[in-house]
Design an enzyme around this catalytic site. Structure first.
Site, short mmCIF file in Angstrom:
data_model
loop_
_atom_site.label_atom_id
_atom_site.label_comp_id
_atom_site.label_asym_id
_atom_site.label_seq_id
_atom_site.Cartn_x
_atom_site.Cartn_y
_atom_site.Cartn_z
N HIS A 18 72.79 99.87 23.09
CA HIS A 18 72.68 100.80 24.21
C HIS A 18 71.53 101.78 24.03
O HIS A 18 70.70 101.95 24.92
CB HIS A 18 74.00 101.55 24.39
CG HIS A 18 75.10 100.70 24.93
ND1 HIS A 18 75.82 99.84 24.14
CD2 HIS A 18 75.60 100.57 26.18
CE1 HIS A 18 76.72 99.21 24.89
NE2 HIS A 18 76.61 99.64 26.12
N ILE A 19 71.50 102.45 22.87
CA ILE A 19 70.48 103.50 22.68
C ILE A 19 69.12 102.88 22.37
O ILE A 19 68.10 103.25 22.98
CB ILE A 19 70.90 104.47 21.56
CG1 ILE A 19 72.21 105.18 21.95
CG2 ILE A 19 69.81 105.50 21.29
CD1 ILE A 19 72.83 106.03 20.85
N ALA A 40 68.71 108.81 14.22
CA ALA A 40 69.73 109.52 15.01
C ALA A 40 70.95 108.60 15.13
O ALA A 40 71.66 108.66 16.13
CB ALA A 40 69.19 109.89 16.38
N SER A 41 71.16 107.74 14.12
CA SER A 41 72.30 106.80 14.22
C SER A 41 73.46 107.31 13.37
O SER A 41 74.29 108.08 13.87
CB SER A 41 71.88 105.38 13.82
OG SER A 41 71.45 105.31 12.48
N GLU A 47 78.41 115.71 6.83
CA GLU A 47 78.14 116.73 7.83
C GLU A 47 79.30 117.72 7.87
O GLU A 47 80.46 117.31 7.77
CB GLU A 47 77.97 116.08 9.21
CG GLU A 47 76.78 115.10 9.24
CD GLU A 47 76.58 114.43 10.59
OE1 GLU A 47 77.36 114.69 11.53
OE2 GLU A 47 75.65 113.61 10.69
N HIS A 63 73.07 116.88 14.33
CA HIS A 63 73.81 115.85 15.09
C HIS A 63 73.96 116.25 16.56
O HIS A 63 75.07 116.24 17.12
CB HIS A 63 75.18 115.61 14.46
CG HIS A 63 75.73 114.24 14.75
ND1 HIS A 63 76.47 113.53 13.85
CD2 HIS A 63 75.63 113.45 15.86
CE1 HIS A 63 76.81 112.36 14.38
NE2 HIS A 63 76.31 112.29 15.60
#
Ligand code: NAI
Length: 402
Positions: A153-154, A230-231, A261, A285
């Site tokens: 998708h991304i 950014a995964s 995180e 994030h």
């Protein structure tokens, strides 16, 4: 039967209220995330529950809910829900995994330009009172090659937007993916790394993607190339990346995700080997965190809940088997959730024939725990059939839909 009742918690985007009311639901709201005991009480008579990440839908909550048929997680993750127990209770769970696709893709495009012009460093210098007008190392992105790892998708959205900027796009995916625009698949990750000026990662977290960008892969990248992740944080070996940046093999990097995180915002003390390195953009994030994404989540989950309640369709559910059946006029629909043990379908079909009805169409799908059945009858006895189904010991839930 009166209106189905839905309880929305945690400031779910207000777009949900209008959509659900228009679809005939009675929408109720409660402030914030309710504690377990409060939630148990509040769920009496509630058919659908909407939450975000803070509400814990525990076994106790699911057991206390007397009318619940579905939970909508108006977010990406569903760890806050006891999914297996929901399955056993016949409660379907939906989320919105792809509503923030565009937001992530736009951020990645911004980062490609920022890295190519060292804009993060120039901005930081100006905040420190430093005027440093330089062109050295600053490049346009037009005509450069972007390598997209994971063309889902991304990744595929990034590909389209990057081509609009005049970039050449190559991609690598373990699944066969249709190339969009003029993008080209390459046969291996190594082949992608060797030809890309920018590499952007859009893979899920799996045993295969854990550490997939380590020292050997960073070495394979072109000298002066940039890396964007950014995964998921575990995909890149950050120590190896810090080393590749320090020895100037890699010109820049943008990281939105980290192996560990913080659960909540912290005022100081977040550590990563990349802190303080030049031309490195670090973000907490936020790739998918936009108001548009929140609204898209509100729309997507409302639609899934409404479809499930009104037609029984489970497409997109994270715990139920995927079942869909088109409506035929002049048929009467019922839904049954049952334990996945031998002989249940025979028992269910016998109930129908004992009521003198014909099955116009039915679709059944199972997983390890449950069977999920949508059945359309050609006469108006669905209510009686459902009553009979409730008496079967293997039946978890049964309902008619309008
Ligand atoms: P997706 O499931 O649509 O696409 C992932 C693609 O990666 C699939 O085409 C799959 O075949 C491919 N893939 C899987 N293993 C691979 C491997 N070893 N090598 C190459 N390709 C592989 O997922 P989507 O929605 O595009 O998300 C991608 C990533 O972005 C996920 O890790 C997701 O958690 C993350 N994400 C991050 C956000 C943020 O705020 N930074 C927000 C939303 C998603």
């Amino acid at each position: 039967m009166g209106k189905l009742k839905i309880l929305l918690l945690e400031s779910i985007h207000p777009v949900a209220d209008g959509l659900l009311e228009a679809d005939g639901f009675e929408v109720q709201r409660a402030q914030g995330a309710l504690k377990e005991g409060q939630l148990c009480e509040r769920l009496e008579g509630i058919h659908l529950l909407g939450i975000r990440s803070k509400t814990q839908v525990t076994k106790k909550v699911l057991d206390a809910a007397d009318a619940l048929i579905a939970v909508g997680a108006f977010c990406i993750g569903t760890n806050q829900i006891a999914l297996d127990h929901a399955l056993k209770r016949g409660v379907a769970v939906f989320n919105a995994p792809f509503s923030n696709t565009r937001s992530v893709a736009e951020m990645v495009i911004a980062e490609i330009v920022m890295l190519s012009r060292h804009l993060g460093d120039r901005s930081r210098e100006m905040h420190q009172g430093v005027w440093k007008k330089v062109a050295t190392g600053s490049r346009e992105v037009r005509g450069k090659t972007l390598g997209v790892v994971g063309y889902g998708h991304i990744g595929s959205q990034v590909s389209i937007l990057a081509e609009d900027l005049g970039m050449k796009v190559v991609f690598h995916d373990t699944a066969a993916r249709l190339p969009l625009g003029n993008s080209q698949p390459v046969k291996s990750l190594d082949a992608l790394l060797e030809q890309s000026d920018f590499v952007t990662l859009h893979v899920p977290e799996t045993p295969q993607t854990r550490g997939m960008m380590g020292a050997p892969q960073l070495d394979r990248m072109k000298k002066g190339a940039c890396l964007i992740n950014a995964s998921r944080g575990t995909v890149v070996d950050l120590e190896a990346l810090a080393q590749a940046l320090k020895n100037e093999h890699i010109d820049g990097a943008a990281l939105d995700v980290f192996p560990e995180e913080p659960e909540a915002n912290v005022a100081e003390g977040f550590e990563t080997p990349l802190r303080g390195l030049p031309n490195v953009i670090l973000t907490p994030h936020v790739g998918g965190s936009t108001s548009e994404a929140q609204e898209a989540i509100g729309r997507e989950v409302s639609a899934s809940l409404s479809r499930f309640a009104h037609t029984g369709t489970t497409l997109g559910s994270v715990n139920f088997p995927q079942v869909d059946l088109g409506r035929t006029p002049d048929t009467w629909r019922l839904i049954n959730v049952h334990q996945n043990v031998p002989g249940v379908l025979r028992d269910l079909n016998k109930i129908v024939s004992d009521r003198g009805a014909n099955i116009h169409s039915q679709v059944l799908s199972t997983n390890a725990a449950i069977g999920y059945l949508i059945m359309d009858l050609d006469s108006d006895v669905a209510g009686q059939v459902v009553d009979d189904m409730h008496r079967l010991s293997t039946s978890i839930s049964a309902r008619t839909v309008a």
